[in-house]
Motif scaffolding. Structure first.
Motif, PDB file in Angstrom:
ATOM      1  N   GLN A   1      32.391  15.522  -2.683  1.00  0.00           N
ATOM      2  CA  GLN A   1      33.196  14.674  -1.807  1.00  0.00           C
ATOM      3  C   GLN A   1      33.857  15.494  -0.704  1.00  0.00           C
ATOM      4  O   GLN A   1      33.908  15.071   0.451  1.00  0.00           O
ATOM      5  N   GLU A   2      34.340  16.676  -1.068  1.00  0.00           N
ATOM      6  CA  GLU A   2      34.946  17.559  -0.068  1.00  0.00           C
ATOM      7  C   GLU A   2      33.892  18.005   0.947  1.00  0.00           C
ATOM      8  O   GLU A   2      34.165  18.081   2.150  1.00  0.00           O
ATOM      9  N   LEU A   3      32.681  18.300   0.477  1.00  0.00           N
ATOM     10  CA  LEU A   3      31.590  18.669   1.386  1.00  0.00           C
ATOM     11  C   LEU A   3      31.262  17.519   2.338  1.00  0.00           C
ATOM     12  O   LEU A   3      31.064  17.739   3.533  1.00  0.00           O
ATOM     13  N   ASP A   4      31.184  16.312   1.798  1.00  0.00           N
ATOM     14  CA  ASP A   4      30.898  15.148   2.641  1.00  0.00           C
ATOM     15  C   ASP A   4      31.961  14.968   3.720  1.00  0.00           C
ATOM     16  O   ASP A   4      31.656  14.609   4.852  1.00  0.00           O
ATOM     17  N   TYR A   5      33.208  15.231   3.355  1.00  0.00           N
ATOM     18  CA  TYR A   5      34.311  15.081   4.308  1.00  0.00           C
ATOM     19  C   TYR A   5      34.223  16.129   5.415  1.00  0.00           C
ATOM     20  O   TYR A   5      34.431  15.835   6.585  1.00  0.00           O
ATOM     21  N   ARG A   6      33.906  17.362   5.053  1.00  0.00           N
ATOM     22  CA  ARG A   6      33.933  18.475   6.005  1.00  0.00           C
ATOM     23  C   ARG A   6      32.640  18.645   6.797  1.00  0.00           C
ATOM     24  O   ARG A   6      32.653  19.092   7.930  1.00  0.00           O
ATOM     25  N   ASP A   7      31.513  18.312   6.189  1.00  0.00           N
ATOM     26  CA  ASP A   7      30.218  18.554   6.827  1.00  0.00           C
ATOM     27  C   ASP A   7      29.865  17.362   7.709  1.00  0.00           C
ATOM     28  O   ASP A   7      29.361  16.356   7.247  1.00  0.00           O
ATOM     29  N   LYS A   8      30.121  17.512   8.975  1.00  0.00           N
ATOM     30  CA  LYS A   8      29.908  16.408   9.917  1.00  0.00           C
ATOM     31  C   LYS A   8      28.538  16.559  10.572  1.00  0.00           C
ATOM     32  O   LYS A   8      28.397  17.220  11.591  1.00  0.00           O
ATOM     33  N   VAL A   9      27.544  15.946   9.961  1.00  0.00           N
ATOM     34  CA  VAL A   9      26.192  15.993  10.498  1.00  0.00           C
ATOM     35  C   VAL A   9      26.066  14.853  11.503  1.00  0.00           C
ATOM     36  O   VAL A   9      26.352  13.701  11.191  1.00  0.00           O
ATOM     37  N   LYS A  10      25.627  15.190  12.696  1.00  0.00           N
ATOM     38  CA  LYS A  10      25.513  14.181  13.755  1.00  0.00           C
ATOM     39  C   LYS A  10      24.046  13.849  13.971  1.00  0.00           C
ATOM     40  O   LYS A  10      23.269  14.685  14.431  1.00  0.00           O
ATOM     41  N   MET A  11      23.685  12.623  13.624  1.00  0.00           N
ATOM     42  CA  MET A  11      22.320  12.126  13.835  1.00  0.00           C
ATOM     43  C   MET A  11      22.421  10.739  14.439  1.00  0.00           C
ATOM     44  O   MET A  11      23.320   9.982  14.109  1.00  0.00           O
ATOM     45  N   ARG A  12      21.469  10.426  15.276  1.00  0.00           N
ATOM     46  CA  ARG A  12      21.474   9.111  15.915  1.00  0.00           C
ATOM     47  C   ARG A  12      20.444   8.180  15.303  1.00  0.00           C
ATOM     48  O   ARG A  12      20.651   6.979  15.240  1.00  0.00           O
ATOM     49  N   ASP A  13      19.347   8.724  14.871  1.00  0.00           N
ATOM     50  CA  ASP A  13      18.256   7.928  14.341  1.00  0.00           C
ATOM     51  C   ASP A  13      18.562   7.508  12.896  1.00  0.00           C
ATOM     52  O   ASP A  13      18.756   8.369  12.035  1.00  0.00           O
ATOM     53  N   PRO A  14      18.624   6.207  12.615  1.00  0.00           N
ATOM     54  CA  PRO A  14      18.919   5.739  11.255  1.00  0.00           C
ATOM     55  C   PRO A  14      17.934   6.276  10.206  1.00  0.00           C
ATOM     56  O   PRO A  14      18.326   6.547   9.078  1.00  0.00           O
ATOM     57  N   GLU A  15      16.685   6.446  10.594  1.00  0.00           N
ATOM     58  CA  GLU A  15      15.700   6.972   9.652  1.00  0.00           C
ATOM     59  C   GLU A  15      16.037   8.405   9.255  1.00  0.00           C
ATOM     60  O   GLU A  15      15.908   8.782   8.092  1.00  0.00           O
ATOM     61  N   ASP A  16      16.477   9.196  10.222  1.00  0.00           N
ATOM     62  CA  ASP A  16      16.866  10.577   9.937  1.00  0.00           C
ATOM     63  C   ASP A  16      18.071  10.623   9.007  1.00  0.00           C
ATOM     64  O   ASP A  16      18.152  11.466   8.119  1.00  0.00           O
ATOM     65  N   ILE A  17      19.018   9.731   9.228  1.00  0.00           N
ATOM     66  CA  ILE A  17      20.211   9.676   8.381  1.00  0.00           C
ATOM     67  C   ILE A  17      19.816   9.353   6.950  1.00  0.00           C
ATOM     68  O   ILE A  17      20.286   9.990   6.002  1.00  0.00           O
ATOM     69  N   ILE A  18      18.935   8.384   6.777  1.00  0.00           N
ATOM     70  CA  ILE A  18      18.475   7.993   5.441  1.00  0.00           C
ATOM     71  C   ILE A  18      17.762   9.162   4.760  1.00  0.00           C
ATOM     72  O   ILE A  18      18.029   9.470   3.596  1.00  0.00           O
TER      73      ILE A  18
END
Length: 130
Positions: free
Chosen positions: A59-76
């Motif tokens: 949870q702490e990693l999710d909070y701190r690691d701000k991955v920026k992606m625009r493509d919904p497929e890439d996010i998935i």
């Protein structure tokens, strides 16, 4: 080092260090959290305690690691890959022998792993269908 010795107060020293070594990101904290996640072992902890500690780290990693992606497929696909890695981290830290108390959790662990792998499979199918 000489330039730091000329500063008068601890506040001035910390201010100079902050400007010199902190770039505004959480890279160091992310590294430490990843290091903790990869090195944590169940050892004498109960299974729920071990799992809870891993979840806190994740949870702490999710909070701190701000991955920026625009493509919904890439996010998935990224989220599926992270989930798969976390399953492997969890399994790697488990004791090889389950105590009698923890045997009752074994079915829960198997169901959790199966659920996660099914989630990854479904996400892959969705992405591939686009």
């Amino acid at each position: 080092m000489k330039r730091y010795l000329s500063l008068c107060t601890a506040r001035e020293i910390w201010s100079v260090f902050a400007k010199a070594f902190y770039d505004g990101s959480d890279k160091t904290q992310i590294f430490v959290l990843n290091q903790r996640a990869f090195s944590i072992r169940q050892s004498i902890r109960s299974l729920p305690t071990y799992y809870g500690e891993l979840v806190e780290i994740f949870q702490e990693l999710d909070y701190r690691d701000k991955v920026k992606m625009r493509d919904p497929e890439d996010i998935i696909m990224y989220k599926a890959a992270v989930e798969k890695l976390r399953i492997h981290i969890f399994l790697n830290g488990l004791d090889t022998e389950l105590s009698k108390c923890e045997e009752k959790y074994f079915a829960w662990i198997q169901a959790w792993i199966l659920s996660a792998h099914m989630h990854i499979f479904v996400v892959k199918q969705i992405v591939e269908s686009f």
